[in-house]
Design an enzyme around this catalytic site. Sequence first.
Site, PDB file in Angstrom:
ATOM      1  CD  GLU A 168      -2.895  -0.049   2.635  1.00  0.00           C
ATOM      2  OE1 GLU A 168      -3.011   1.015   2.996  1.00  0.00           O
ATOM      3  OE2 GLU A 168      -3.682  -0.902   2.867  1.00  0.00           O
ATOM      4  CG  ASP A 185      -3.823   8.752   7.991  1.00  0.00           C
ATOM      5  OD1 ASP A 185      -3.697   7.729   8.210  1.00  0.00           O
ATOM      6  OD2 ASP A 185      -4.275   9.169   6.802  1.00  0.00           O
TER       7      ASP A 185
END
Lengths: 283, 403
Positions: A54, A65
């Site tokens: 990824e 995040d």
Amino acid sequence: MSAAFKTRLDARFASLRTEGRAGLITFTTAGDPDAATSQAIMAGLPAAGADVIEIGIPFSDPMADGPAIQLASQRALKAGASLKKTLAMVRDFRRADDTTPVVLMGYYNPIYSYGVDRFLVDAKAAGVDGLIVVDLPPEEEGELCLPALKAGINFIYLSAPTSTDARLPAICRNASGFLYYVSITGITGTRSAEAGSVEAAVTRIRRHTDLPIAVGFGIKTAEQAAAIARVADAAVVGSALVETVRANLDGAGSAKPGCAEAVLNVVRELASGVRAARRKGAA
Amino acid sequence: MKPLNTYRAGPDEHGHFGIYGGRFVAETLMPLILAVEKAYAAAKADPSFDDEFRRYLKHYVGRPSPLFHAERLSAHFGGARIYFKRDELNHTGAHKINNCIGQILLARRMGKTRIIAETGAGQHGVATATVCALFGLPCVIYMGKTDVERQAPNVFRMKLLGAEVVPVTAGSATLKDAMNEALRDWVANVEDTYYLIGTVAGPHPYPAMVRDFQSVIGEETREQIMEAEGRLPDTLVAAIGGGSNAMGLFHPFLDDASVRMHGVEAAGHGIETGQHAASLTAGRPGVLHGNRTYLLQDDDGQITEAHSISAGLDYPGIGPEHAWLKDMGRVEYVSITDDEAVAAFQLCTQKEGIIPALEPAHALAHVGRIAPKLPKDHLIVMNLCGRGDKDVFAIAKRLGVEL
């Protein structure tokens, strides 16, 4: 429903099934801390034991995040990273590796700004297999998910502890590649889920899809990765890797010698944990 | 563009105003967004909710706010007849409280026990902390570190009211980063927490819901101007950051074709310098904070920093309904620089004895541009959406005065 096309993701999860083990999915941010180091990390990932790669598309406002990946994005942007350069990085990686699946993960605005149609053409040509776009839930599937499926790219949906049985059919309807279970209610790199609650969630999701189920958020150590590998099809590790990048910078924020190797060493440890974990129910 | 039969029907069931709006949030939040939407729809259909809302607006906020004929400024500009909608007289000193009353009542209906919010200038933070004190709910306010420093009086007010103020250091440490951080908190506290968004932005249903709660401004204005002048106004003017005070004033008039509307963005140091907050004037469509709208961004789709002397306008986006109204041509969007706003701030203080917030000072500067060229019977209503107490330190600094 499964997609009408096969990508490297389908092939990789099929071979993992044959091997009778779960996979390791690694996340690093494109261009963090600089283009060359980031490229070196990516190039070394398959040999270090990453089964799926990824790559984070840097974004100025990564709402989902935690601090580790926020800082990774900021470092990358400061070093001149962009979506265009992220695609170039995948293209470069593909010259040496045509089998390891590559998934781009990020937020919608850089892709929308690039232009969805142009992005899908360029991503496919670069060798991207799948997309994870955090701020595109099934309610907005017309934006990128459906066009991506037409372009032969998997669109990977996230499922969370808050995704009820009533919601899962909508999530699974156009999901392909794999399903990404966000194991905690929270942002990346913070709390860790109990393996028991993850197992229950994976069992619940299995009733709605035949896709492989990867589990992420809060997996930092080889032990945690192994625990997840016993109950899911793959474990995703991100914050622990970008933290290793950060720990290998000098005072000016530049990569110290050995920065890429340090990240790959962590990947090796995680991979050994995942590979040693015997799948529940596997012979 | 061909005029529509109505400009007041939006959004559609998916929260879209044309191509704008929507629900661009992480999966973890999606069920919550849907729960807020469902709860708000039920509240809207329940007359007792509206009764309660109106009761608090009247007895706690002090509504209706007056519509004041600014005679000396009208004479000073020598043209149009200027009225101020005095939302700076509300409890807590700005229009923000209207929305906070509505949303805290909704949060209570939903059984939520903890409130979070973002704030720029601190007005929404103060209003949120106020309603949380009123209802005895714990409250966490996210505020960019830059704003914490330049809005010290409001930070202290929030703390006095019992709120926890969390300075946000990520990104540019201003309003957009505070909103990111509030979203991060929400995603980690989905069970008990309600996110009280302060403007007509964010994922559906927030833009429509906040507009509905703020529409009391325009509804009152309509009644008051009919009483004062026997007719509708000719031009409405309001400052735009996220756009809630403007949407509240404009929305009840959108289908009155004779009423012109001007939204005033912050041009900061000047549009040409790149240091401004004028997303409609100089941005382009993108996706941030749950909705598609005009955003300040670079070629790669990275959100750029906004600049304005007014912390309340210092946001790189804009409510999606404004984005749509711009494209439809129903509302005209203009911009005013820091210098022009400061001059208007001083003028308002001297001519009318009202110290305005820097946000409506932008609106007034625009009024000063258009009023002289308009006939004496042209009626302008400007939303004086906040008072300037919070800005006196910034103004003193600007004028070289040590306090």
